[in-house]
Design a protein around this motif. Structure first.
Motif, PDB file in Angstrom:
ATOM      1  N   GLY A 423       0.785  -1.220   0.000  1.00  0.00           N
ATOM      2  CA  GLY A 423       0.000   0.000   0.000  1.00  0.00           C
ATOM      3  C   GLY A 423       0.818   1.271   0.000  1.00  0.00           C
ATOM      4  N   PRO A 424       1.719   1.468   0.965  1.00  0.00           N
ATOM      5  CA  PRO A 424       2.531   2.687   0.954  1.00  0.00           C
ATOM      6  C   PRO A 424       3.373   2.830  -0.309  1.00  0.00           C
ATOM      7  N   ASP A 425       3.903   1.702  -0.811  1.00  0.00           N
ATOM      8  CA  ASP A 425       4.699   1.762  -2.038  1.00  0.00           C
ATOM      9  C   ASP A 425       3.821   2.120  -3.239  1.00  0.00           C
ATOM     10  N   ALA A 426       2.603   1.550  -3.284  1.00  0.00           N
ATOM     11  CA  ALA A 426       1.708   1.827  -4.405  1.00  0.00           C
ATOM     12  C   ALA A 426       1.341   3.307  -4.471  1.00  0.00           C
ATOM     13  N   LEU A 427       1.216   3.964  -3.307  1.00  0.00           N
ATOM     14  CA  LEU A 427       0.888   5.387  -3.299  1.00  0.00           C
ATOM     15  C   LEU A 427       1.968   6.220  -3.985  1.00  0.00           C
ATOM     16  N   THR A 428       3.211   5.774  -3.897  1.00  0.00           N
ATOM     17  CA  THR A 428       4.305   6.518  -4.534  1.00  0.00           C
ATOM     18  C   THR A 428       4.393   6.230  -6.027  1.00  0.00           C
ATOM     19  N   ARG A 429       3.645   5.238  -6.478  1.00  0.00           N
ATOM     20  CA  ARG A 429       3.653   4.877  -7.894  1.00  0.00           C
ATOM     21  C   ARG A 429       2.466   5.461  -8.664  1.00  0.00           C
ATOM     22  N   VAL A 430       1.641   6.252  -7.972  1.00  0.00           N
ATOM     23  CA  VAL A 430       0.512   6.893  -8.649  1.00  0.00           C
ATOM     24  C   VAL A 430       1.055   7.945  -9.599  1.00  0.00           C
ATOM     25  N   ALA A 431       0.801   7.749 -10.901  1.00  0.00           N
ATOM     26  CA  ALA A 431       1.394   8.615 -11.916  1.00  0.00           C
ATOM     27  C   ALA A 431       0.403   9.610 -12.512  1.00  0.00           C
ATOM     28  N   MET A 432      -0.876   9.254 -12.570  1.00  0.00           N
ATOM     29  CA  MET A 432      -1.894  10.126 -13.143  1.00  0.00           C
ATOM     30  C   MET A 432      -3.189   9.949 -12.357  1.00  0.00           C
ATOM     31  N   ILE A 433      -3.872  11.077 -12.100  1.00  0.00           N
ATOM     32  CA  ILE A 433      -5.111  11.049 -11.325  1.00  0.00           C
ATOM     33  C   ILE A 433      -6.207  11.722 -12.141  1.00  0.00           C
ATOM     34  N   GLY A 434      -7.323  11.024 -12.317  1.00  0.00           N
ATOM     35  CA  GLY A 434      -8.405  11.529 -13.151  1.00  0.00           C
ATOM     36  C   GLY A 434      -9.228  12.622 -12.478  1.00  0.00           C
ATOM     37  N   ASN A 435     -10.031  13.282 -13.306  1.00  0.00           N
ATOM     38  CA  ASN A 435     -10.917  14.348 -12.821  1.00  0.00           C
ATOM     39  C   ASN A 435     -12.347  13.838 -12.618  1.00  0.00           C
ATOM     40  N   ASP A 436     -12.489  12.525 -12.439  1.00  0.00           N
ATOM     41  CA  ASP A 436     -13.809  11.893 -12.440  1.00  0.00           C
ATOM     42  C   ASP A 436     -14.120  11.178 -11.130  1.00  0.00           C
ATOM     43  N   MET A 437     -13.759  11.778  -9.987  1.00  0.00           N
ATOM     44  CA  MET A 437     -14.004  11.115  -8.705  1.00  0.00           C
ATOM     45  C   MET A 437     -15.467  10.695  -8.583  1.00  0.00           C
ATOM     46  N   LYS A 438     -15.648   9.478  -8.114  1.00  0.00           N
ATOM     47  CA  LYS A 438     -16.983   8.894  -8.005  1.00  0.00           C
ATOM     48  C   LYS A 438     -17.067   8.096  -6.712  1.00  0.00           C
ATOM     49  N   LEU A 439     -18.208   8.196  -6.037  1.00  0.00           N
ATOM     50  CA  LEU A 439     -18.431   7.389  -4.844  1.00  0.00           C
ATOM     51  C   LEU A 439     -19.026   6.045  -5.239  1.00  0.00           C
ATOM     52  N   VAL A 455     -19.468   0.998   5.438  1.00  0.00           N
ATOM     53  CA  VAL A 455     -18.514   2.028   5.013  1.00  0.00           C
ATOM     54  C   VAL A 455     -18.775   2.408   3.558  1.00  0.00           C
ATOM     55  N   GLY A 456     -18.175   3.508   3.160  1.00  0.00           N
ATOM     56  CA  GLY A 456     -18.202   3.930   1.764  1.00  0.00           C
ATOM     57  C   GLY A 456     -16.791   4.161   1.261  1.00  0.00           C
ATOM     58  N   VAL A 457     -16.627   4.089  -0.046  1.00  0.00           N
ATOM     59  CA  VAL A 457     -15.333   4.365  -0.680  1.00  0.00           C
ATOM     60  C   VAL A 457     -15.569   5.210  -1.924  1.00  0.00           C
ATOM     61  N   GLY A 458     -14.510   5.795  -2.431  1.00  0.00           N
ATOM     62  CA  GLY A 458     -14.603   6.554  -3.666  1.00  0.00           C
ATOM     63  C   GLY A 458     -13.230   6.961  -4.151  1.00  0.00           C
ATOM     64  N   GLN A 459     -13.125   7.135  -5.436  1.00  0.00           N
ATOM     65  CA  GLN A 459     -11.873   7.601  -6.016  1.00  0.00           C
ATOM     66  C   GLN A 459     -12.103   7.967  -7.484  1.00  0.00           C
ATOM     67  N   PRO A 460     -11.180   8.724  -8.076  1.00  0.00           N
ATOM     68  CA  PRO A 460     -11.201   8.942  -9.521  1.00  0.00           C
ATOM     69  C   PRO A 460     -10.434   7.829 -10.223  1.00  0.00           C
ATOM     70  N   SER A 461     -10.476   7.834 -11.537  1.00  0.00           N
ATOM     71  CA  SER A 461      -9.582   6.959 -12.289  1.00  0.00           C
ATOM     72  C   SER A 461      -8.144   7.331 -11.943  1.00  0.00           C
ATOM     73  N   MET A 462      -7.251   6.351 -11.923  1.00  0.00           N
ATOM     74  CA  MET A 462      -5.846   6.672 -11.677  1.00  0.00           C
ATOM     75  C   MET A 462      -4.935   5.606 -12.283  1.00  0.00           C
ATOM     76  N   ARG A 463      -3.764   6.029 -12.595  1.00  0.00           N
ATOM     77  CA  ARG A 463      -2.745   5.112 -13.119  1.00  0.00           C
ATOM     78  C   ARG A 463      -1.687   4.881 -12.064  1.00  0.00           C
ATOM     79  N   ILE A 464      -1.403   3.597 -11.793  1.00  0.00           N
ATOM     80  CA  ILE A 464      -0.338   3.211 -10.880  1.00  0.00           C
ATOM     81  C   ILE A 464       0.706   2.447 -11.694  1.00  0.00           C
TER      82      ILE A 464
END
Length: 474
Positions: A423-439, A455-464
């Motif tokens: 998990g911590p390593d994957a966060l440093t590999r995030v290269a692009m973050i989308g503008n389409d955050m969705k719950l 619980v709930g989760v949400g995120q935009p598209s992203m490239r790792i």
């Protein structure tokens, strides 16, 4: 007992004056603690293989009394809300305060916020109407495609009333509705069978979820996933750039990162994020919040199970670790403020730091641009189960819908893809973050130390970049 939404302790036979007196005596000398009283109604119906397979209705009530002294906690609970039961509980929990002289923590600040209705969803559609709806779901799915082999649909609702009483007489009350609709479709041909899933829900009544537009859309989505998986080819194995879709894929973020940012793991230094406050733990642009204040959401709470108003806690801001999710005990021991994340499954469980709605905020990239940037990778749209080691951060997640991406083009669906990483390593590999955050549509339940909470989760598209993918291709 005769229940109203405004006098749970009073109408139980215990009485508010007695509850205040016994709680105050039990918590004398403690650092913290509370009396948690709960009444809950639950209903669930399951329609499977063309018939009503199960139906249940249940009511439960009880209390939990907790005394906290330093790192120790005494806890006792009972399903009998009476003065005699509370006195026995008080004798048990007060043992942790013997010889201990603490400074009792101040009560949470009061708030008038209410993030959802008080109305009981179980007073909505009748039992017959719910059964008819599940029958319609089954018939609609089978009529959509001759390859449909099995349809399972379930409808569940609950109504929870809680009162939280502290030693100083501070009383907090919350009324919490919850509904969920789940649909599973199995499609097959002569060679194989595959499944697709859809779920939705939230802290509201059934009205929005039982409309034809909603449940037919849910069937369409579950069937689409099943048919996609029916055409899937074995997933490749190796190191690939991975694009995560928006919404429900945030469950990977929840498990691989979120649990590691809960206060108890960091106080005990068993989290991979322990001791990193103020340091860079993710790529620039990565901002993650835990927000229990989003109206009507499955993970939201007007107040948590210790009486603290829910909040919006920034955990990581632009890649920098800025906060942890805290209950009152761990916040006090760490010299921090509680964040409204003290949660418990029921009166029979002790509270602990838990997530509410954990979300990565949008970036500035178009989702199509993200996919077009990948020469050889995987596009993961939906996830099933996974495993995470909090101490090391290592995770393994199975993809329930994923595709091969080659030269910026989304290609064939793949079956059996497993995302493997840290998990911590994957966060440093995030290269692009989308503008389409969705719950997510409202279907998550989180498990921790034997307790499950919504619980709930949400995120935009992203490239790792360069995640390990375990596949089945040979």
């Amino acid at each position: 007992m005769t229940l109203s939404t405004t006098d749970l302790i009073e109408t139980s036979g215990l009485g508010l004056d007695s509850a205040k007196r016994i709680t105050q005596e039990a918590l004398a000398g403690a650092d913290d603690g509370e009396l948690f009283v709960e009444y809950r109604q639950t209903e669930g119906l399951v329609f499977d293989n063309g018939r009503l397979k199960g139906a249940n209705y249940d009511t439960a009530q009880g209390f939990g009394l907790r005394a906290v002294a330093g790192e120790a906690a005494g806890y006792a609970h009972a399903g009998d809300i009476s003065e005699a039961a509370l006195k026995r509980a008080a004798d048990a929990v007060s043992a942790v305060t013997k010889g201990y002289s603490g400074s009792y923590a101040a009560a949470p600040a009061r708030t008038n916020q209410s993030l959802y209705t008080d109305a009981n969803p179980l007073g909505g559609p009748s039992f017959e109407e719910k059964v008819k709806l599940l029958q319609e779901i089954d018939a609609y799915a089978r009529a959509k495609d001759p390859r449909v082999r099995q349809v399972t649909a379930s409808l569940a609702g609950s109504w929870q009333v809680v009162e939280i009483l502290r030693a100083d007489g501070h009383l907090v009350r919350d009324v919490r509705p919850m509904v969920r609709l789940s649909i599973s479709v199995v499609a097959g041909n002569d060679e194989r069978q595959e499944s697709g899933m859809f779920g939705c829900g939230g802290r509201e009544g059934f009205e929005r979820f039982v409309t034809a537009e909603n449940w037919q859309g849910g069937v369409d989505e579950a069937l689409r996933q099943a048919l996609v998986n029916l055409e899937a080819v074995p997933a490749p194995a190796g190191s690939f750039d991975v694009v995560l879709g928006p919404g429900w894929p945030g469950i990977l973020l929840h498990e691989a990162v979120g649990h590691g940012l809960e206060g108890d793991f960091n106080r005990k230094k068993t989290s991979a994020f322990a001791g990193l406050m103020g340091e860079r733990v993710a790529s620039p642009g990565v901002t993650i919040v835990d927000d229990g204040t989003i109206p009507d959401r499955r993970g939201s709470l007007s107040v948590d199970d210790e009486g603290t108003p829910a909040g919006r806690t920034v955990l990581i801001e632009d890649g920098i670790l800025t906060g942890y999710m805290q209950d009152r005990q761990n916040a006090r021991l760490m010299g921090m403020e509680p964040t409204g994340n003290g949660r418990r499954q029921s009166f029979a469980h002790i509270p602990m730091p838990r997530m509410t709605n954990t979300v990565m905020m949008s970036g500035d990239k178009d989702p199509e641009e993200i996919l077009q940037s990948v020469k050889d990778g995987i596009y993961a749209v939906s996830f099933g189960g996974g495993q995470v080691d909090i101490t090391s951060g290592k995770f393994v997640f199975s993809c329930t819908e994923a595709y091969r991406v080659e030269n910026g083009k989304v290609g064939a669906p793949v079956k059996g893809a497993m995302l493997i990483g840290n998990g911590p390593d994957a966060l440093t590999r995030v290269a692009m973050i989308g503008n389409d955050m969705k719950l997510d549509p409202g279907m998550g339940t989180c498990g921790k130390q034997g307790q499950g909470v919504p619980v709930g989760v949400g995120q935009p598209s992203m490239r790792i970049n360069e995640l390990t993918v375990g596949g089945t291709a040979v």
